[in-house]
Scaffold this active site. Structure first.
Site, short mmCIF file in Angstrom:
data_model
loop_
_atom_site.label_atom_id
_atom_site.label_comp_id
_atom_site.label_asym_id
_atom_site.label_seq_id
_atom_site.Cartn_x
_atom_site.Cartn_y
_atom_site.Cartn_z
N CYS A 70 0.84 -1.21 0.00
CA CYS A 70 0.00 0.00 0.00
C CYS A 70 0.87 1.25 0.00
O CYS A 70 1.98 1.25 0.54
CB CYS A 70 -0.90 0.05 1.24
SG CYS A 70 -2.21 -1.17 1.28
N ASP A 71 0.35 2.30 -0.58
CA ASP A 71 1.01 3.60 -0.47
C ASP A 71 -0.03 4.69 -0.65
O ASP A 71 -0.96 4.56 -1.45
CB ASP A 71 2.11 3.77 -1.51
CG ASP A 71 3.06 4.89 -1.12
OD1 ASP A 71 4.06 4.60 -0.42
OD2 ASP A 71 2.81 6.05 -1.48
N SER A 72 0.12 5.76 0.13
CA SER A 72 -0.85 6.86 0.10
C SER A 72 -0.21 8.15 -0.38
O SER A 72 0.94 8.46 -0.03
CB SER A 72 -1.44 7.09 1.50
OG SER A 72 -2.16 5.95 1.94
#
EC number: 3.6.1.9
Length: 396
Positions: A70-72
């Site tokens: 995941c990455d935001s």
């Protein structure tokens, strides 16, 4: 079949979100350097970074797993914003964001090595920010929190009062979208409740960890347990303690001349264990030990198996890491203690630490019961001390 579920992220917020939803993932940090990655828009950047993280972890796995990366990225005025890193950048960011709205994109990449599938998805949530004063911005930046999170804010921490509303999935703003992850898992043939069944249900937080020893007999019970376990251990070998907890039993085993290494899934418990066993404890799930085959002389489990919904994956791992003639020493259901001492057959029930159950499961993995002892616990209000049985299984 046990599912190895790996979170390819060091984010405490993502880990906490999964734990709150009943999943205890194995955490492996990818090591991807985010500053070198570019994409045509903020959403694609988030998805690309998530994919790179998941692929980096998969590349270093030696067995099958389901890996989530995941990455935001916060999109503001069409530009991507990650972690500000410095106080100056964080203050400038908040002066730009206050009283306005942005879009928090979280890229999700799920790779299932068994099914040979890679899924890449994006969840986007609109975030509305309060009109902060300069003093509020300065105070918030001084806490250090906005320096290390995407977009320079949190909704589940100190920054919560500064977010006036979200349009979309709240969990996505925290770090991952649970509804989206559920759908992605279904596409690779994994139902969400299956992850409940293959992870531990007892992950102690600091509230429990801080009082754990004193509420469970303290040093007196730990010393008694360690003496009993030590009487069943080979001398001079390396001992791995599963669910080492606060390290209170492990420290007593060391005092008796054993070389002890411990693992636990609870970060809160490990904080205490590191004081008692410095340099000899690590975070790990007992069903997925980070140890090569046939490396351990002895494995110890004190008050672990009764907490599990299924003790077989743990016993299978124990058998895998034990050397030939190595031993597994474990506490067992204390209600069976007197029956076993009197040479009577144990109750045939399905308790995960019952003698009958352990003997049957252990036999499937080449572990044979070849020793036992007991030790007394602290005296209760009735004036009687409970008796705890300990079993030894040997690897054939």
């Amino acid at each position: 079949m046990s599912i190895r579920f790996v979170l390819a992220s060091k984010s405490p917020a993502r880990l906490k979100t999964l734990r709150s939803a009943g999943i205890e993932p194995e955490v492996i940090v990818s090591g991807v350097y985010e500053d070198d990655v570019t994409a045509e828009n903020p959403g694609e950047l988030a998805r690309l970074l998530a994919t790179l993280k998941a692929r980096a972890v998969v590349a270093n796995l030696s067995d099958h797993a389901t890996v989530l990366g995941c990455d935001s990225v916060l999109e503001f005025d069409g530009e991507p914003y990650g972690k500000p890193e410095t106080p100056e950048a964080a203050r400038e960011r908040w002066r730009m964001m206050r009283g306005r709205s942005g879009v928090l994109h979280t890229g999700h990449c799920l790779i299932d090595t068994s099914a040979k599938q890679e899924l890449r998805e994006l969840a986007s949530t609109t975030v509305h920010f309060a009109d902060l004063t300069d003093d509020e911005i300065a105070a918030y930046v001084a806490t250090g929190e906005p320096l290390v999170v995407a977009g320079a804010f949190t909704v589940d921490g100190l920054g919560g009062p500064f977010v006036t509303g979200v349009e979309g999935d709240y969990h996505n703003v925290v770090g991952l979208s649970l509804p989206l992850l559920r759908r992605m898992l279904a596409q690779v043939g994994i139902a969400w409740p299956e992850l409940w069944k293959t992870t531990s249900t007892y992950v102690y937080d600091e509230t429990v960890a801080s009082t754990y020893d004193e509420t469970r007999g303290g040093v007196v019970r730990a010393e008694a347990a360690a003496r009993a376990v030590d009487s069943l251990l080979p001398k001079g070998g390396r001992v791995l303690e599963l669910a080492v907890g606060t390290g209170i039993v492990g420290a007593e085993l060391v005092a008796l001349g054993n070389l002890v290494h411990g693992v636990d899934i609870s970060a809160a418990m490990l904080q205490h264990a590191r004081v008692r066993l410095p340099g000899h404890v690590a975070a790990a799930d007992a069903t997925r030990l980070p140890i090569a085959d046939r490396r351990c002389d002895a494995v110890v489990a004190v008050w672990l198996l009764h907490l599990l919904g299924n003790s077989e994956p743990v016993i299978a791992e124990v058998a895998r890491v034990l050397r030939t003639d190595g031993v597994f020493v474990t506490t067992t259901d204390k209600s069976d203690a007197s029956r076993y001492a009197d040479d009577r057959g144990p109750d045939d029930n399905r308790s995960q630490d019952a003698i009958a159950h352990l003997v049957a499961v252990a036999a499937r993995y080449g572990l044979v019961l070849d020793g036992a002892t007991t030790f007394p616990g602290p005296t209760r209000n009735t004036g009687q001390a409970p008796t705890y049985p300990v079993l030894r299984f040997r690897r054939s």
